[in-house]
Design a protein around this motif. Structure first.
Motif, PDB file in Angstrom:
ATOM      1  N   THR A 105      -5.859  13.095   6.101  1.00 49.56           N
ATOM      2  CA  THR A 105      -5.481  12.139   5.070  1.00 49.56           C
ATOM      3  C   THR A 105      -4.532  11.123   5.687  1.00 49.56           C
ATOM      4  O   THR A 105      -3.586  11.496   6.385  1.00 49.56           O
ATOM      5  CB  THR A 105      -4.801  12.867   3.892  1.00 49.56           C
ATOM      6  N   VAL A 106      -4.824   9.847   5.445  1.00 50.08           N
ATOM      7  CA  VAL A 106      -3.965   8.765   5.948  1.00 50.08           C
ATOM      8  C   VAL A 106      -3.677   7.798   4.812  1.00 50.08           C
ATOM      9  O   VAL A 106      -4.408   7.725   3.828  1.00 50.08           O
ATOM     10  CB  VAL A 106      -4.601   8.003   7.143  1.00 50.08           C
ATOM     11  N   ASN A 107      -2.614   7.042   4.975  1.00 49.00           N
ATOM     12  CA  ASN A 107      -2.245   6.023   4.001  1.00 49.00           C
ATOM     13  C   ASN A 107      -2.992   4.737   4.346  1.00 49.00           C
ATOM     14  O   ASN A 107      -2.931   4.274   5.482  1.00 49.00           O
ATOM     15  CB  ASN A 107      -0.734   5.797   4.030  1.00 49.00           C
ATOM     16  N   VAL A 108      -3.685   4.160   3.359  1.00 46.90           N
ATOM     17  CA  VAL A 108      -4.447   2.929   3.576  1.00 46.90           C
ATOM     18  C   VAL A 108      -3.822   1.731   2.860  1.00 46.90           C
ATOM     19  O   VAL A 108      -4.399   0.648   2.823  1.00 46.90           O
ATOM     20  CB  VAL A 108      -5.926   3.100   3.151  1.00 46.90           C
ATOM     21  N   GLY A 109      -2.640   1.913   2.320  1.00 43.58           N
ATOM     22  CA  GLY A 109      -1.979   0.868   1.542  1.00 43.58           C
ATOM     23  C   GLY A 109      -1.701  -0.409   2.303  1.00 43.58           C
ATOM     24  O   GLY A 109      -1.690  -1.496   1.716  1.00 43.58           O
ATOM     25  N   LEU A 110      -1.486  -0.322   3.610  1.00 41.90           N
ATOM     26  CA  LEU A 110      -1.216  -1.535   4.397  1.00 41.90           C
ATOM     27  C   LEU A 110      -2.404  -2.491   4.394  1.00 41.90           C
ATOM     28  O   LEU A 110      -2.233  -3.689   4.616  1.00 41.90           O
ATOM     29  CB  LEU A 110      -0.867  -1.168   5.845  1.00 41.90           C
ATOM     30  N   LEU A 111      -3.584  -1.981   4.129  1.00 36.43           N
ATOM     31  CA  LEU A 111      -4.778  -2.817   4.151  1.00 36.43           C
ATOM     32  C   LEU A 111      -5.055  -3.488   2.809  1.00 36.43           C
ATOM     33  O   LEU A 111      -5.991  -4.274   2.686  1.00 36.43           O
ATOM     34  CB  LEU A 111      -5.988  -1.992   4.597  1.00 36.43           C
TER      35      LEU A 111
END
Length: 92
Positions: free
Chosen positions: A30-36
């Protein structure tokens, strides 16, 4: 050494917190994709992203992801170490 490594989005697992499950060379994390989200596009299942320290930092196309993975595999021990560190990481 810390590398940005390509992974493919398998699913958005927590939309509110912008978390997605990705597959990196057979390792699912699981990774954070909010920066995109800043560019208005975000990510969807099937997209390829570059991952660094638990964050998707850039979208890439499949050809670029394949070329980057080929280059990283050629690095040998550094690539294997990065995969081991990814296996040990957990974001929930």
């Amino acid at each position: 050494m810390c590398l940005a490594i390509p992974g493919q989005i398998i699913a958005i697992v927590d939309d509110a917190n912008r978390l997605a499950q990705v597959d990196v060379a057979g390792v699912r994390r699981t990774v954070n994709v909010g920066l995109l989200d800043a560019d208005g596009g975000g990510v969807v299942q099937g997209d390829w992203v570059l991952i660094h320290v638990g964050f998707a930092i850039s979208k890439v196309d499949e050809a670029e992801a394949a070329a980057t993975l080929k280059l990283l595999r050629g690095m040998g021990a550094e690539y294997e170490q990065e995969l081991e560190e990814l296996k040990a990481s957990v974001i929930e």
